[in-house]
Design a protein around this motif. Structure first.
Motif, mmCIF file in Angstrom:
data_model
loop_
_atom_site.group_PDB
_atom_site.id
_atom_site.type_symbol
_atom_site.label_atom_id
_atom_site.label_comp_id
_atom_site.label_asym_id
_atom_site.label_seq_id
_atom_site.Cartn_x
_atom_site.Cartn_y
_atom_site.Cartn_z
ATOM 1 N N MET A 1 -109.160 33.499 33.119
ATOM 2 C CA MET A 1 -109.590 33.340 31.735
ATOM 3 C C MET A 1 -110.779 34.260 31.441
ATOM 4 N N VAL A 2 -110.934 34.541 30.172
ATOM 5 C CA VAL A 2 -111.992 35.421 29.695
ATOM 6 C C VAL A 2 -112.891 34.606 28.772
ATOM 7 N N LYS A 3 -114.183 34.650 29.041
ATOM 8 C CA LYS A 3 -115.143 33.908 28.216
ATOM 9 C C LYS A 3 -115.757 34.851 27.186
ATOM 10 N N LEU A 4 -115.822 34.365 25.948
ATOM 11 C CA LEU A 4 -116.445 35.115 24.861
ATOM 12 C C LEU A 4 -117.760 34.469 24.478
ATOM 13 N N HIS A 5 -118.766 35.305 24.226
ATOM 14 C CA HIS A 5 -120.077 34.833 23.779
ATOM 15 C C HIS A 5 -120.531 35.661 22.587
ATOM 16 N N ASP A 6 -121.342 35.052 21.762
ATOM 17 C CA ASP A 6 -122.015 35.750 20.672
ATOM 18 C C ASP A 6 -123.102 36.606 21.320
ATOM 19 N N LYS A 7 -123.039 37.899 21.150
ATOM 20 C CA LYS A 7 -123.988 38.796 21.819
ATOM 21 C C LYS A 7 -125.421 38.557 21.364
ATOM 22 N N GLU A 8 -125.610 38.254 20.086
ATOM 23 C CA GLU A 8 -126.957 38.059 19.541
ATOM 24 C C GLU A 8 -127.611 36.778 20.053
ATOM 25 N N THR A 9 -126.855 35.674 20.050
ATOM 26 C CA THR A 9 -127.445 34.384 20.391
ATOM 27 C C THR A 9 -127.122 33.919 21.805
ATOM 28 N N GLY A 10 -126.085 34.507 22.401
ATOM 29 C CA GLY A 10 -125.640 34.066 23.717
ATOM 30 C C GLY A 10 -124.769 32.828 23.671
ATOM 31 N N ALA A 11 -124.511 32.317 22.467
ATOM 32 C CA ALA A 11 -123.712 31.096 22.315
ATOM 33 C C ALA A 11 -122.277 31.330 22.796
ATOM 34 N N PHE A 12 -121.743 30.337 23.473
ATOM 35 C CA PHE A 12 -120.369 30.382 23.941
ATOM 36 C C PHE A 12 -119.432 30.287 22.746
ATOM 37 N N VAL A 13 -118.493 31.226 22.639
ATOM 38 C CA VAL A 13 -117.533 31.244 21.536
ATOM 39 C C VAL A 13 -116.238 30.555 21.944
ATOM 40 N N GLY A 14 -115.781 30.814 23.154
ATOM 41 C CA GLY A 14 -114.555 30.202 23.625
ATOM 42 C C GLY A 14 -113.928 31.021 24.741
ATOM 43 N N GLU A 15 -112.800 30.540 25.230
ATOM 44 C CA GLU A 15 -112.071 31.239 26.284
ATOM 45 C C GLU A 15 -110.755 31.765 25.728
ATOM 46 N N ILE A 16 -110.398 32.957 26.169
ATOM 47 C CA ILE A 16 -109.130 33.560 25.785
ATOM 48 C C ILE A 16 -108.405 34.006 27.049
ATOM 49 N N SER A 17 -107.137 34.264 26.913
ATOM 50 C CA SER A 17 -106.343 34.713 28.052
ATOM 51 C C SER A 17 -106.533 36.219 28.273
ATOM 52 N N ASP A 18 -106.117 36.675 29.427
ATOM 53 C CA ASP A 18 -106.146 38.112 29.709
ATOM 54 C C ASP A 18 -105.282 38.870 28.704
ATOM 55 N N GLN A 19 -104.179 38.261 28.305
ATOM 56 C CA GLN A 19 -103.285 38.900 27.333
ATOM 57 C C GLN A 19 -103.974 39.037 25.969
ATOM 58 N N GLN A 20 -104.692 38.013 25.550
ATOM 59 C CA GLN A 20 -105.422 38.092 24.282
ATOM 60 C C GLN A 20 -106.514 39.156 24.353
ATOM 61 N N LEU A 21 -107.203 39.242 25.487
ATOM 62 C CA LEU A 21 -108.215 40.282 25.659
ATOM 63 C C LEU A 21 -107.575 41.651 25.564
#
Length: 78
Positions: A1-21
């Motif tokens: 899985m791939v974790k997404l974060h808001d670069k400015e705040t560091g807040a966790f956005v969610g997880e996406i699949s390798d295919q979505q990435l």
């Protein structure tokens, strides 16, 4: 899985699949081969939707964007 974060705040956005990435990587511009962040705004989300990207991915990014004009997301593999 791939974790997404808001670069400015560091807040966790969610997880996406390798295919979505891979969908993001195929459509959005990377500044270099080691680039791990993307700028998204409403117009880009509409473009991604038109390009047929995964609806759950678009929804996740739209929720993370909220009322802001744009945001940078950064990704990392878990």
């Amino acid at each position: 899985m791939v974790k997404l974060h808001d670069k400015e705040t560091g807040a966790f956005v969610g997880e996406i699949s390798d295919q979505q990435l891979q969908q993001l990587m195929d459509v959005l511009e990377e500044e270099s081969s080691i680039d791990r962040d993307y700028f998204v705004n409403r117009a880009q989300l509409e473009f991604l939707e038109e390009q047929g990207l995964d609806g759950a991915l678009i929804g996740l990014l739209r929720t993370a964007l909220g009322n802001r004009e744009g945001m940078e997301i950064v990704w990392g593999k878990s």
